[in-house]
Design a protein around this motif. Structure first.
Motif, short mmCIF file in Angstrom:
data_model
loop_
_atom_site.label_atom_id
_atom_site.label_comp_id
_atom_site.label_asym_id
_atom_site.label_seq_id
_atom_site.Cartn_x
_atom_site.Cartn_y
_atom_site.Cartn_z
N UNK A 165 -21.66 -42.05 55.09
CA UNK A 165 -22.67 -41.58 54.14
C UNK A 165 -22.88 -40.09 54.39
N UNK A 166 -22.69 -39.28 53.37
CA UNK A 166 -22.82 -37.82 53.51
C UNK A 166 -24.21 -37.32 53.13
N UNK A 167 -24.84 -37.95 52.13
CA UNK A 167 -26.15 -37.47 51.69
C UNK A 167 -26.84 -38.56 50.88
N UNK A 168 -28.17 -38.46 50.83
CA UNK A 168 -28.99 -39.34 49.99
C UNK A 168 -30.05 -38.48 49.32
N UNK A 169 -30.54 -38.95 48.21
CA UNK A 169 -31.59 -38.22 47.49
C UNK A 169 -32.36 -39.15 46.59
#
Length: 248
Positions: free
Chosen positions: A130-134
């Motif tokens: 997982x690289x990023x969440x928003x």
């Protein structure tokens, strides 16, 4: 003789009245002067109306479950965990005393990574990064002066990579730059000053089940993804600058 007696009688009455008057006056209660009480103090409560931006750090715990729908076989699951950090911004409106509504957007980078031995063929490994969440959410809460408790919910997304690896080398990969889902959360925020506040928050993300396209792998693989995050951060507030609401 009789007139003299009458004169002496009325003179005695007069002298008695003359001496009795001061004694009666002394016995009369003296009414105290009215006391002037100061007005009750005005308590100025913090007002959460305004906008803000800031930064946050925390941890992410993600779970992915892999299933080959062609073979009808589960490939297993694994839990990713890692550090996250990012930015957030939003606006709040206080009304009806202490109620607060608002909108917020945040973006966090993360290094959550994990893998499991493929449950169908132990020679292979399934890996998630997982690289990023928003998220883009609405939040609702109640402010007790400088403390705000709130809940939030809305849309979420993540950027994630999936790999099939053989002998430690990925041979089939899939990337989802915008995997969409939803999120709910709960948190508390405290205003240290009129322009600076700090918060602690828990968020749950659900990205449902998707079938990313793997290069060099013809079977359809369904991947179910959920995540949990704990965050803490600071907000720089502007607009109303914490302008108080008078309470008596």
């Amino acid at each position: 003789m009789g007139s003299n007696m009458k004169k002496l009688f009325w003179m005695g009455v007069a002298f008695s009245a003359l001496f009795a008057a001061p004694a009666m006056a002394a016995d009369m209660a003296v009414r105290p002067a009215p006391v002037c009480r100061p007005p009750p103090p005005v308590i100025v409560a913090y007002n959460w109306t305004g906008c803000y931006f800031g930064g946050e750090i925390g941890g992410l715990w993600a779970r992915t479950e892999w299933t080959d729908t062609v073979l009808g076989q589960s490939f297993g699951s694994h839990n990713n965990s890692g550090f996250l950090g990012g930015l957030q911004a939003g606006c709040d409106l206080q009304f009806g005393g202490g109620f607060v509504i608002g909108v917020q957007a945040d973006y966090d980078w993360t290094n959550a990574k994990s893998s499991n031995v493929n449950a169908f063929d132990a020679r292979f490994t399934d890996e998630t990064r997982v690289h990023s969440v928003g998220s883009a959410t609405a939040r609702f809460g109640y402010g007790w002066d400088r403390f705000l408790g709130y809940v939030k919910g809305g849309a979420a997304y993540q950027h994630v990579n999936y790999d099939f690896a053989f002998g430690g080398v990925a041979f089939a990969s899939a990337e989802e730059k915008r995997r969409l889902g939803w999120t709910i959360g709960i948190g508390g925020e405290y205003a240290f000053t009129n322009w600076l506040s700090g918060f602690v928050e828990y968020d749950y993300y659900n990205f449902g089940t998707r079938s990313p396209e793997f290069f060099f792998f013809a079977d359809r693989v369904d991947i179910r993804a959920t995540s949990n995050a704990v965050k803490a951060g600071l907000n720089f507030r502007f607009g109303n600058w914490g302008g108080g609401v008078a309470r008596y």
